[in-house]
Design an enzyme around this catalytic site. Structure first.
Site, mmCIF file in Angstrom:
data_model
loop_
_atom_site.group_PDB
_atom_site.id
_atom_site.type_symbol
_atom_site.label_atom_id
_atom_site.label_comp_id
_atom_site.label_asym_id
_atom_site.label_seq_id
_atom_site.Cartn_x
_atom_site.Cartn_y
_atom_site.Cartn_z
ATOM 1 C CD GLU A 78 -2.882 -0.669 2.583
ATOM 2 O OE1 GLU A 78 -2.786 0.432 3.185
ATOM 3 O OE2 GLU A 78 -3.640 -1.577 2.970
ATOM 4 C CD GLU A 81 -12.198 2.011 0.321
ATOM 5 O OE1 GLU A 81 -12.727 1.034 0.890
ATOM 6 O OE2 GLU A 81 -10.963 2.170 0.228
ATOM 7 C CE LYS A 89 -10.541 2.772 4.903
ATOM 8 N NZ LYS A 89 -9.151 2.559 4.469
ATOM 9 C CD GLU A 95 -7.649 5.862 6.956
ATOM 10 O OE1 GLU A 95 -8.077 4.984 6.179
ATOM 11 O OE2 GLU A 95 -6.477 5.887 7.357
#
Length: 399
Positions: free
Chosen positions: A281, A335, A338, A344
């Site tokens: 990541e 997203e 999250k 995030e």
């Protein structure tokens, strides 16, 4: 009886020593193992789905093909996703969540059942190339998971072996930067003493089955933790003074390479200097809270554009110049569900509607607002030119 956190770590370390000894004595010979490469390119993407507004998997396949992205990671083994990717030619690493580790670690048959239910039905149509067992387990706030990671990894591998899938599927486990005691300068990279009793047997097993060391490396997180002392340009692959490692006499012009080489240094000190490092990541948030310095659209664009260019060159790092760096970008989409800080929910290369978050050379499922505006302007210009041309033609005919 009350046991302190420090005492618990010491007890588990004692247990882990004997566990690693048992593993080293009981592992079958691996000389005939065919090493599997779960990541055959250099540029991949993490396809997270903690959202209620992103495109369906079938559309994601179209998006990835248009972007020429051939390697992805997902954080589970969702059957709908795996069915949608059948015949796509896109290589996938699936995830076995941390919540399953305890059960899998003590129950080999449960590991076999998990593989039979979640993986085997999709082979060979869907190119499942790896299983990530857990995520960021070692160094986490739950040390009770540390001691079950190696048995869980081993049971998953043995399940693949029983089903004759070890020649197709790699077993791995990605780590966070929390496993390191030091990473600066890169040559000083070293694992924490508290982590080593669990890391060593894991690396020993991975070295025997040919699995690389997967690390989640975020210059973004390093920068927001200390923006007054870290050069933003250095974190973004922009022109900067960089850093000089006096021990290796190597110069680093970006933090990403330094993080990768710190991992190599730590592996060397632990006795696994030949193990490859893959970045599982990395990314940069396009939006954040007030205390998240550098979380802007422009910085996200700069980091991801420069990182993509760097990875597509298939070059190594200063310390490992002959080993091309490979990385999965976090993440495919913003997203919206999250938890945590605003950042995030804003790591996506693409927005929820499938349009690009910013331009780094990809084409979205739908035009972005900026692209749409530009197209509208171009259309209006063409319409104006057509009208002028038509008027001129009429005038010529009249005359």
């Amino acid at each position: 009886m009350t046991v302190s956190f420090t005492s618990a770590i010491k007890i588990m370390g004692f247990f882990s020593f004997y566990l690693s000894l048992f593993i080293s004595l009981s592992i079958v010979p691996f000389s005939n193992i065919l090493v599997v490469q779960a990541f055959t390119g250099t540029y991949g993407v993490n396809y997270g789905r903690i959202a209620d507004n992103i495109p369906p998997p079938e559309s994601v396949v179209t998006l990835l093909k248009a972007a020429k992205i051939k390697n992805i990671r997902i954080y589970d083994a969702d059957q709908g996703v795996l069915r949608a990717f059948r015949g796509s030619g896109i290589e996938i690493i699936v995830g076995l969540g941390n919540e399953n580790l305890r059960d899998i670690s003590v129950n080999p048959d449960r590991a076999v059942d998990w593989v039979k239910e979640n993986v085997e039905p999709h082979i060979p149509g869907t190119l499942i190339r790896g299983i990530a067992v857990g995520n960021e387990v070692l160094g986490s706030v739950d040390p009770t998971l540390w001691e079950v990671l190696v048995p869980a990894v081993r049971n998953v591998y043995n399940a693949l072996d029983r089903l004759r899938l070890t020649n197709r599927i790699e077993v791995s486990s990605p780590h966070s930067e929390a496993v390191f005691a030091n990473t600066f300068p890169p040559s000083a990279g070293v694992f924490k003493d508290s982590v080593l009793p669990y890391m060593r047997p894991l690396l020993q097993f991975f070295s025997q089955i040919g699995t690389p060391f997967y690390i989640n490396a975020y210059p973004f997180l390093a920068y927001i933790s200390d923006p007054s002392h870290i050069d933003l340009n250095y974190a973004l692959f922009q022109k900067s003074a960089g850093i000089y490692d006096s021990r290796t006499k190597l110069h680093y012009d970006n933090m990403f390479d330094a993080m990768v080489d710190a991992s190599y240094a730590a592996l060397e000190k632990a006795g696994f200097g030949k193990m490859e490092v893959i970045v599982s990541e990395t990314g940069w948030a396009s939006k954040g809270d007030e205390n998240e310095a550098g979380a802007t659209m422009n910085n996200a664009r700069t980091y991801n554009r420069n990182l993509r260019k760097r990875l597509l060159k298939k070059k190594g790092t200063p310390y490992r110049p002959k080993t091309p760096v490979r990385a999965y970008i976090f993440a495919l989409f913003n997203e919206n569900l999250k938890p945590g800080p605003t950042s995030e929910r804003n790591f996506g290369l693409f927005k929820a509607d499938g349009s690009v978050s910013y331009n780094i050379g990809f084409t979205g499922l739908v035009p972005s607002s900026a692209t749409s505006s530009l197209l509208s302007i171009k259309v209006r210009e063409l319409e104006g030119l057509a009208q002028i041309a038509f008027a001129g033609l009429v005038l010529v005919l009249i005359l």
